[in-house]
Motif scaffolding. Structure first.
Motif, PDB file in Angstrom:
ATOM      1  N   ALA A 162      17.528  66.879  65.650  1.00 24.26           N
ATOM      2  CA  ALA A 162      17.956  66.387  64.405  1.00 24.26           C
ATOM      3  C   ALA A 162      19.257  66.599  64.043  1.00 24.26           C
ATOM      4  CB  ALA A 162      16.858  66.984  63.287  1.00 24.26           C
ATOM      5  N   ARG A 163      19.947  67.674  64.489  1.00 23.47           N
ATOM      6  CA  ARG A 163      21.376  68.000  64.116  1.00 23.47           C
ATOM      7  C   ARG A 163      22.119  67.033  64.852  1.00 23.47           C
ATOM      8  NH1 ARG A 163      23.025  74.189  63.620  1.00 23.47           N
ATOM      9  NH2 ARG A 163      25.019  72.948  63.049  1.00 23.47           N
ATOM     10  N   VAL A 164      21.766  66.710  66.415  1.00 17.64           N
ATOM     11  CA  VAL A 164      22.422  65.972  67.097  1.00 17.64           C
ATOM     12  C   VAL A 164      22.560  64.419  66.533  1.00 17.64           C
ATOM     13  CG1 VAL A 164      22.478  64.790  69.138  1.00 17.64           C
ATOM     14  CG2 VAL A 164      22.218  67.092  69.200  1.00 17.64           C
ATOM     15  N   HIS A 165      21.290  64.010  66.347  1.00 18.99           N
ATOM     16  CA  HIS A 165      21.213  62.593  65.391  1.00 18.99           C
ATOM     17  C   HIS A 165      22.223  62.730  64.173  1.00 18.99           C
ATOM     18  CE1 HIS A 165      18.336  60.328  67.984  1.00 18.99           C
ATOM     19  NE2 HIS A 165      17.872  61.660  68.333  1.00 18.99           N
ATOM     20  N   GLY A 166      21.942  63.770  63.568  1.00 22.02           N
ATOM     21  CA  GLY A 166      22.774  63.658  62.218  1.00 22.02           C
ATOM     22  C   GLY A 166      24.238  63.671  62.541  1.00 22.02           C
ATOM     23  N   ARG A 167      24.771  64.220  63.352  1.00 23.33           N
ATOM     24  CA  ARG A 167      26.175  64.066  63.723  1.00 23.33           C
ATOM     25  C   ARG A 167      26.623  62.852  64.445  1.00 23.33           C
ATOM     26  NH1 ARG A 167      27.793  69.791  66.796  1.00 23.33           N
ATOM     27  NH2 ARG A 167      27.746  71.114  64.826  1.00 23.33           N
ATOM     28  N   LEU A 168      25.561  61.990  65.476  1.00 25.92           N
ATOM     29  CA  LEU A 168      25.898  61.042  65.732  1.00 25.92           C
ATOM     30  C   LEU A 168      25.640  59.967  64.361  1.00 25.92           C
ATOM     31  CD1 LEU A 168      26.090  58.873  67.832  1.00 25.92           C
ATOM     32  CD2 LEU A 168      23.709  58.865  68.264  1.00 25.92           C
ATOM     33  N   ALA A 169      25.022  59.828  63.811  1.00 21.89           N
ATOM     34  CA  ALA A 169      24.876  59.122  62.249  1.00 21.89           C
ATOM     35  C   ALA A 169      25.958  59.255  61.554  1.00 21.89           C
ATOM     36  CB  ALA A 169      23.551  59.473  61.547  1.00 21.89           C
ATOM     37  N   ALA A 219      30.539  56.747  70.907  1.00 23.08           N
ATOM     38  CA  ALA A 219      30.153  57.841  69.932  1.00 23.08           C
ATOM     39  C   ALA A 219      28.689  58.475  70.644  1.00 23.08           C
ATOM     40  CB  ALA A 219      30.017  57.433  68.751  1.00 23.08           C
ATOM     41  N   ARG A 220      27.892  57.752  70.970  1.00 24.64           N
ATOM     42  CA  ARG A 220      26.564  58.520  71.475  1.00 24.64           C
ATOM     43  C   ARG A 220      26.989  59.251  72.699  1.00 24.64           C
ATOM     44  NH1 ARG A 220      21.941  56.159  69.863  1.00 24.64           N
ATOM     45  NH2 ARG A 220      20.589  56.633  71.470  1.00 24.64           N
ATOM     46  N   LEU A 221      27.718  58.951  73.874  1.00 24.36           N
ATOM     47  CA  LEU A 221      28.101  59.448  74.804  1.00 24.36           C
ATOM     48  C   LEU A 221      28.924  60.982  74.564  1.00 24.36           C
ATOM     49  CD1 LEU A 221      28.828  56.619  77.290  1.00 24.36           C
ATOM     50  CD2 LEU A 221      26.710  58.190  77.158  1.00 24.36           C
ATOM     51  N   SER A 222      29.776  60.672  73.455  1.00 23.65           N
ATOM     52  CA  SER A 222      30.817  61.797  73.446  1.00 23.65           C
ATOM     53  C   SER A 222      30.168  63.102  72.626  1.00 23.65           C
ATOM     54  CB  SER A 222      31.825  61.211  72.497  1.00 23.65           C
ATOM     55  OG  SER A 222      31.169  61.019  71.015  1.00 23.65           O
ATOM     56  N   LEU A 223      28.971  63.053  72.610  1.00 18.55           N
ATOM     57  CA  LEU A 223      28.194  64.106  71.791  1.00 18.55           C
ATOM     58  C   LEU A 223      27.741  65.058  72.932  1.00 18.55           C
ATOM     59  CD1 LEU A 223      25.942  62.731  68.957  1.00 18.55           C
ATOM     60  CD2 LEU A 223      27.888  64.199  68.668  1.00 18.55           C
ATOM     61  N   GLY A 224      27.861  64.656  74.087  1.00 19.13           N
ATOM     62  CA  GLY A 224      27.558  65.584  75.373  1.00 19.13           C
ATOM     63  C   GLY A 224      26.112  65.890  75.578  1.00 19.13           C
ATOM     64  N   ALA A 225      25.114  65.110  74.683  1.00 23.71           N
ATOM     65  CA  ALA A 225      23.667  65.345  74.903  1.00 23.71           C
ATOM     66  C   ALA A 225      23.273  65.072  76.456  1.00 23.71           C
ATOM     67  CB  ALA A 225      23.049  64.649  73.829  1.00 23.71           C
ATOM     68  N   GLN A 226      23.721  64.117  76.939  1.00 22.85           N
ATOM     69  CA  GLN A 226      23.338  63.685  78.409  1.00 22.85           C
ATOM     70  C   GLN A 226      23.876  64.879  79.483  1.00 22.85           C
ATOM     71  OE1 GLN A 226      21.407  61.616  79.293  1.00 22.85           O
ATOM     72  NE2 GLN A 226      21.140  59.758  77.716  1.00 22.85           N
ATOM     73  N   ARG A 250      28.934  59.966  62.945  1.00 20.82           N
ATOM     74  CA  ARG A 250      29.935  59.131  63.696  1.00 20.82           C
ATOM     75  C   ARG A 250      30.044  57.646  63.590  1.00 20.82           C
ATOM     76  NH1 ARG A 250      30.911  62.760  69.015  1.00 20.82           N
ATOM     77  NH2 ARG A 250      31.773  64.649  67.892  1.00 20.82           N
ATOM     78  N   LEU A 251      28.834  57.162  63.271  1.00 24.34           N
ATOM     79  CA  LEU A 251      28.599  55.866  63.320  1.00 24.34           C
ATOM     80  C   LEU A 251      28.729  55.166  61.850  1.00 24.34           C
ATOM     81  CD1 LEU A 251      25.539  55.468  65.911  1.00 24.34           C
ATOM     82  CD2 LEU A 251      27.938  54.862  66.234  1.00 24.34           C
ATOM     83  N   GLY A 252      28.740  56.074  60.928  1.00 19.80           N
ATOM     84  CA  GLY A 252      28.692  55.746  59.326  1.00 19.80           C
ATOM     85  C   GLY A 252      27.317  55.050  59.015  1.00 19.80           C
ATOM     86  N   LEU A 253      26.203  55.854  59.631  1.00 21.02           N
ATOM     87  CA  LEU A 253      25.100  55.619  59.041  1.00 21.02           C
ATOM     88  C   LEU A 253      24.192  56.832  58.385  1.00 21.02           C
ATOM     89  CD1 LEU A 253      23.871  53.723  62.485  1.00 21.02           C
ATOM     90  CD2 LEU A 253      24.510  52.619  60.157  1.00 21.02           C
ATOM     91  N   SER A 254      23.068  56.489  57.938  1.00 19.48           N
ATOM     92  CA  SER A 254      22.324  57.474  57.440  1.00 19.48           C
ATOM     93  C   SER A 254      21.377  58.066  58.859  1.00 19.48           C
ATOM     94  CB  SER A 254      21.426  57.071  56.338  1.00 19.48           C
ATOM     95  OG  SER A 254      20.164  56.162  57.003  1.00 19.48           O
ATOM     96  N   GLN A 255      21.060  59.393  58.300  1.00 20.88           N
ATOM     97  CA  GLN A 255      20.268  59.765  59.568  1.00 20.88           C
ATOM     98  C   GLN A 255      19.037  58.799  59.972  1.00 20.88           C
ATOM     99  OE1 GLN A 255      19.120  63.749  59.627  1.00 20.88           O
ATOM    100  NE2 GLN A 255      21.290  64.502  59.521  1.00 20.88           N
ATOM    101  N   THR A 256      18.204  58.175  58.884  1.00 23.30           N
ATOM    102  CA  THR A 256      17.184  57.368  59.052  1.00 23.30           C
ATOM    103  C   THR A 256      17.353  56.345  59.807  1.00 23.30           C
ATOM    104  OG1 THR A 256      16.092  58.213  56.996  1.00 23.30           O
ATOM    105  CG2 THR A 256      15.325  56.177  57.763  1.00 23.30           C
ATOM    106  N   ASP A 257      18.601  55.400  59.417  1.00 24.35           N
ATOM    107  CA  ASP A 257      19.229  54.197  59.970  1.00 24.35           C
ATOM    108  C   ASP A 257      19.510  54.646  61.316  1.00 24.35           C
ATOM    109  OD1 ASP A 257      18.934  53.384  57.436  1.00 24.35           O
ATOM    110  OD2 ASP A 257      21.021  53.043  57.318  1.00 24.35           O
ATOM    111  N   GLU A 258      20.197  55.701  61.822  1.00 20.94           N
ATOM    112  CA  GLU A 258      20.564  56.143  63.064  1.00 20.94           C
ATOM    113  C   GLU A 258      19.146  56.101  63.984  1.00 20.94           C
ATOM    114  OE1 GLU A 258      21.080  57.920  66.641  1.00 20.94           O
ATOM    115  OE2 GLU A 258      20.086  59.114  64.894  1.00 20.94           O
ATOM    116  N   LYS A 259      18.320  57.039  63.417  1.00 19.93           N
ATOM    117  CA  LYS A 259      17.144  57.166  64.140  1.00 19.93           C
ATOM    118  C   LYS A 259      16.244  55.660  64.393  1.00 19.93           C
ATOM    119  CE  LYS A 259      14.239  59.730  66.442  1.00 19.93           C
ATOM    120  NZ  LYS A 259      14.857  59.895  67.706  1.00 19.93           N
TER     121      LYS A 259
END
Length: 154
Positions: free
Chosen positions: A27-34, A111-118, A36-45
């Motif tokens: 959830a924290r990873v998705h929050g950070r990604l959201a 932005a998705r790749l820069s989080l380093g999750a992969q 970076r993308l200028g979205l809410s967590q719900t929108d990013e999910k």
């Protein structure tokens, strides 16, 4: 596939604890990604759900997978479309039906790749043999299937 193996309560509790910790970190990873993308967590999910679909997906399917109402998903899609991450397209097989197609630009993909999750996942998996990874994969698929039956398909 079911098994006849009894699982002690302490083992279930331990694995439950791991799952809760993993969920919180995800959830924290998705929050950070959201962010970076200028979205809410719900929108990013919801964007993530559409991204993982095999091709364009209906708003109803996004609602089903996310647990949101169809009305809420309409608002999500409006915001994602306005931000340039998705577009609505007609279903080529049924022109009355509208599909959501992901149109992520290079900036969003970066932005998705820069989080380093992969990279983190690859690092973790490198610690296991191919045979152990097969067991981990079977476990993960089984957990997903069990939770989907109880949450999504219920």
């Amino acid at each position: 596939m079911t098994s006849e193996h009894d699982v002690p309560a302490d083992v279930v509790e331990r694995f439950g604890s791991y799952a809760r910790e993993t969920s919180a970190l995800t959830a924290r990873v998705h929050g950070r990604l959201a962010e970076r993308l200028g979205l809410s967590q719900t929108d990013e999910k919801c964007l993530d759900l559409a991204l993982r679909a095999e091709g364009p997906v209906t708003a109803g399917r996004i609602a089903e997978l996310s647990g949101l109402s169809t009305g809420a998903v309409t608002g999500v899609i409006d915001r994602l479309e306005q931000a340039g991450y998705v577009r609505r397209v007609r279903d080529p097989h049924d022109r009355r039906k509208v599909l959501v197609e992901v149109t992520l630009g290079e900036e969003a993909r970066s932005a998705r790749l820069s989080l380093g999750a992969q990279a983190a996942l690859a690092e973790v998996l490198s610690r296991f043999t191919p045979e152990e990874r097969d067991v981990l994969e079977r476990y993960s698929k089984t957990v997903i299937e069990a939770f989907r039956k109880r949450v999504v398909d219920a």
